[in-house]
Design a protein around this motif. Structure first.
Motif, PDB file in Angstrom:
ATOM      1  N   GLY A 349      -5.212  -1.349  -1.575  1.00 36.21           N
ATOM      2  CA  GLY A 349      -4.810  -2.261  -0.517  1.00 36.21           C
ATOM      3  C   GLY A 349      -5.665  -2.049   0.723  1.00 36.21           C
ATOM      4  N   SER A 367      -2.208   1.058   4.258  1.00 38.96           N
ATOM      5  CA  SER A 367      -1.201   0.462   5.125  1.00 38.96           C
ATOM      6  C   SER A 367       0.118   0.206   4.404  1.00 38.96           C
ATOM      7  N   ASN A 368       0.098   0.100   3.075  1.00 36.55           N
ATOM      8  CA  ASN A 368       1.328  -0.111   2.312  1.00 36.55           C
ATOM      9  C   ASN A 368       2.083   1.189   2.034  1.00 36.55           C
ATOM     10  N   GLU A 388       3.406   7.896  -2.645  1.00 31.39           N
ATOM     11  CA  GLU A 388       3.879   6.741  -1.890  1.00 31.39           C
ATOM     12  C   GLU A 388       5.006   7.142  -0.950  1.00 31.39           C
ATOM     13  N   GLU A 392       5.300   1.173   5.646  1.00 34.72           N
ATOM     14  CA  GLU A 392       3.972   0.898   6.190  1.00 34.72           C
ATOM     15  C   GLU A 392       3.445   2.073   7.015  1.00 34.72           C
TER      16      GLU A 392
END
Length: 417
Positions: A349, A367-368, A388, A392
């Motif tokens: 991304g 950014s994700n 993860e 954001e």
């Protein structure tokens, strides 16, 4: 109509911590003093970060996440680490008109203090961004929190307001269409801010002790998001480097005099880096310069076209070379500008933040909220894990000797082994 300048001055008694660096130059030492860290290069050789980490799920506890502290408002700025505190900013309410500055205990994640002010300038920005886009900075005794609305607040380390400046008093048209994100630097008792947009554009030196304007320079009326960077000449004298699409210049921080200028079309997002006694400018690739005397034009060394930072700034790693993100491709060049290797980060991304390097381990935050951990000990970079956060992340992480601090849009996290 001219408005009365908003400058509030309060006395504060603090201790300035300095260390002597090679070459006899005394520079203010903080664990992570501002955007891109100590020395303006996001690299800490002694810090150890985990190979992987994960948030808690229904059937599994969090892994290598020391704490997560929710904070008010939205933030795309990076944190500061000083005196065992992690300082971060946020903005909330309509268009981010409330400006937040918070201090969190680095060891426990406990909120130590939180302060709010109402903005005086133009808070409008792109929905991806926030009024809290510039990263704060510190000189080890005070914190300087700058916002896209051109409001600048100074706090001591206990959260007491020392002074506040509304820079729109003299520049009511300052702003651009998507918001500003240039982060300040502080050196020699002067806070240097850069405001460049389609309206009023300027660079200014603000007295750190009082908040009064010491000097000001007109800048081109074109949007620019790159941040001023601190560099040092051959004699150890500091110079603040400012660049945009029309060129680069070095400014003497004490008096605002222009020391030198370069005609070079530089990046308007990625910022310059000074490391290994050289200045690296993102400009159609990377240009390397050797800084000479305090008012002498830098000497060009080489240009590397294969490494071209997009939104993220460069990292300079001793005995390895330069690292840069060309969108989702991590590129490494040696100190002669020759390509060493490239590594694609899969399904990454967009990257807005600059990665950090701890020892020989690089951590890049998309950014994700997807995180990539790259091992740098082999002859080529090796992706060792993908993690993860589930939220954001647009601000660049910070580090100290105990771990990494990540400012997501809604919280502050500590990652450690």
């Amino acid at each position: 109509m001219n408005r009365i300048p908003r400058t509030l001055a309060f006395s504060s008694l603090t201790i300035l911590l300095q260390i002597a660096l090679p070459g006899g130059v005394n520079r203010v030492h903080a664990q992570w003093y501002g955007f891109l860290g100590p020395g303006g290069n996001p690299v800490l050789p002694s810090t150890v970060l985990p190979e992987r980490f994960s948030v808690a799920s229904d059937d599994q506890p969090a892994e290598n996440i020391a704490w997560r502290t929710p904070l008010p408002g939205r933030s795309v700025s990076g944190p500061v680490v000083v005196d065992g505190k992690v300082i971060t900013t946020g903005s909330s309410a309509m268009e981010g008109r409330w400006l937040h500055t918070s201090a969190v205990d680095a060891a426990t994640g406990k909120l130590l203090w939180h302060r709010s002010l109402r903005c005086t300038g133009r808070p409008h920005c792109h929905p991806t961004s926030a009024n809290a886009a510039p990263s704060p900075c510190t000189d080890g005794r005070q914190i300087y929190a700058f916002f896209s609305s051109n409001d600048l607040a100074c706090y001591d380390l206990e959260g007491n307001l020392v002074w506040f400046r509304s820079l729109v008093d003299a520049h009511p048209l300052a702003g651009n269409d998507v918001g500003m994100s240039s982060s300040p630097v502080v050196v020699d008792g002067v806070v240097v801010v850069v405001v460049e947009g389609q309206g009023d554009s300027f660079a200014a030196g603000i007295e750190a002790a009082t908040g009064q304007t010491r000097w000001e320079i007109k800048r081109p009326q074109v949007a620019n998001w790159s941040s001023p960077r601190l560099a040092y000449g051959a004699d150890g004298s500091p110079v603040v480097v400012i660049h945009n699409g029309q060129g680069a210049m070095g400014i003497v921080p004490r008096d605002g005099q222009v020391a030198w200028q370069l005609e070079l079309r530089c990046s308007t997002i990625a910022s310059a880096v000074f490391a290994e006694d050289k200045l690296f400018l993102p400009a159609d690739g990377v240009h390397a310069y050797q800084l000479a005397g305090p008012r002498e034009t830098p000497v060009p060394l080489w240009r590397a076209g294969r490494i071209s930072p997009a939104s993220s700034s460069l990292m300079v790693v001793k005995d390895l070379g330069l690292l840069g993100l060309n969108r989702s491709v991590l590129v490494c060049c040696d100190f002669a500008g020759e390509l060493k290797w490239q590594l694609r980060l899969p399904d990454a991304g967009q990257f807005w933040s600059t990665p950090v390097v701890a020892g020989r381990r690089l951590v890049a935050m998309a950014s994700n909220g997807k995180c990539f951990v790259v091992d740098l000990t082999d002859s080529e970079g090796r992706l060792v894990s993908q993690c993860e956060l589930g939220t954001e992340v647009l601000g660049s992480p910070a580090m100290d000797s105990t771990g990494m601090y990540v400012r997501s849009v809604d919280a502050l996290w500590k990652i450690r082994s």
